[in-house]
Design an enzyme around this catalytic site. Structure first.
Site, PDB file in Angstrom:
ATOM      1  N   SER A   1     -24.482  45.308   9.266  1.00  0.00           N
ATOM      2  CA  SER A   1     -24.004  44.065   8.439  1.00  0.00           C
ATOM      3  C   SER A   1     -25.216  43.263   7.687  1.00  0.00           C
ATOM      4  O   SER A   1     -24.842  42.348   6.830  1.00  0.00           O
ATOM      5  CB  SER A   1     -23.297  43.116   9.346  1.00  0.00           C
ATOM      6  OG  SER A   1     -24.389  42.430  10.232  1.00  0.00           O
TER       7      SER A   1
ATOM      8  N   LYS B   1     -26.634  37.405  11.608  1.00  0.00           N
ATOM      9  CA  LYS B   1     -26.095  37.001  10.414  1.00  0.00           C
ATOM     10  C   LYS B   1     -26.828  36.092   9.305  1.00  0.00           C
ATOM     11  O   LYS B   1     -27.736  35.338   9.952  1.00  0.00           O
ATOM     12  CB  LYS B   1     -24.423  36.595  10.434  1.00  0.00           C
ATOM     13  CG  LYS B   1     -23.664  37.489  11.194  1.00  0.00           C
ATOM     14  CD  LYS B   1     -23.131  38.749   9.958  1.00  0.00           C
ATOM     15  CE  LYS B   1     -22.129  39.365  10.780  1.00  0.00           C
ATOM     16  NZ  LYS B   1     -22.703  40.230  11.817  1.00  0.00           N
TER      17      LYS B   1
END
Lengths: 189, 189
Positions: free
Chosen positions: B109, B146
DNA sequence: TAGTATAGTAAACATTTGTTCACTTTGTCA
DNA sequence: TGACAAAGTGAACAAATGTTTACTATACTA
């Protein structure tokens, strides 16, 4: 508390690049008998942070290492003493300090393999390079960092990892100076 | 030759995590008088690889460091003594060993910011996180790595660096545990 | 080839090291 | 409250440490 003492010894080590002597630990811990230090030292040896070679005291690998956690999807990555995995970065990244150096990356020709401008790469100059390795090479008199490839005839050429740049086929010569062993990027001060 | 002795001492250090004593250097160098060692040690101090604190001998930062080269377009990156830039990776990457740990990255990600599956990231758990930082966070009970963002209302959310994944807006809660200080990737054994 | 600096030897040294001993203080909890 | 383990004290010790001295071998250079 033993973990305080560990912190204090580590602080000393990071500052002085060596372990404190018993006399110095007396000051650090605010104690007055060497026997107390002796006991503490052997507790730290039991814990696996220090070791003895003859009479000489030395830190173990664990002393330098950071705990390594795995990211479990649900639930927090195990932190405390449950984790037995530790990693010392210097040891991990540089197997052969004598024949390694760092190179600051300029340019964006390797973005697709996750090497960005400003990153440091560890270059080892002794290892043999194979196709697929990222290498520091001199191609027709110019030094560059690219992926080593071989064409159908087995002749080596250099390939960027950025669609904006074409592969480089040597006109005269291609010398491999070293291969990239690791990539290091610092994100924030 | 002094540079041989430097190599030998470094080898000893990397193996034992401490400097050799005079007696041990006698063996290493194949000499028989402590005075010879004494002279060598002071030569190494002059060179800036070792230092003395009182009677105690300790390595300097230079002792651990790798030379850092810049890639000059035409001409080889300056190697030898011309370069005065040295970098110790442990020192460079981990400012605060006590509150840092390593996390092995799983998932893709964050590929667009050059963080791949299998990379290690250094996480510092004390620093305050700002929008744009890559953070280790718990969002609605799930842990993830993230980019931290804020929307127009100033509410934080998490953004992947991969077009295939959508941003994550917390339904219940978003806790920032630490921020990514560095990325480390090893390429070859 | 002689002269001189460099590198090494051997012995002696005061300090400091880690270790051991017997004893005292502190804190815990039954 | 008393008993007991844990933590600390202080002195004594042999062994090892780094330093100094005076002398010798080696190698370089003028």
């Amino acid at each position: 508390m033993i973990s305080e003492k560990i912190s204090q010894i580590k602080k000393f080590y990071y500052k002085h690049k060596r372990l404190p002597s018993y006399a110095e630990m007396l000051k650090i811990f605010g104690l007055s008998s060497k026997k107390s230090i002796y006991d503490i030292v052997y507790k730290l040896i039991d814990v696996g942070l220090l070791k003895k070679e003859g009479k000489k005291l030395a830190p173990t690998t664990k002393f330098f290492s950071l705990p390594v956690l795995g990211l479990v999807k649900a639930g927090f990555p195990i932190l405390a003493d449950e984790t037995r995995d530790y990693l010392s970065l210097d040891d991990y990244l540089i197997e052969d300090p004598q024949s390694s150096f760092l190179l600051r990356v300029s340019g964006d020709s390797l973005v697709e393999v996750g090497i960005f401008e400003g990153d440091y790469v560890v270059i080892n100059k002794t290892k043999t390079a194979y196709p697929g390795d990222i290498v520091l090479a001199e191609i027709d008199g110019e030094w560059t960092l690219k992926i080593l490839r071989k064409d159908q005839q087995g002749s080596p050429y250099l390939q960027p990892a950025n669609p904006r740049y074409p592969p480089l086929y040597p006109k005269l010569k291609l010398d491999i100076f070293g291969i990239v062993k690791a990539v290091i990027r610092k994100l924030r001060n």
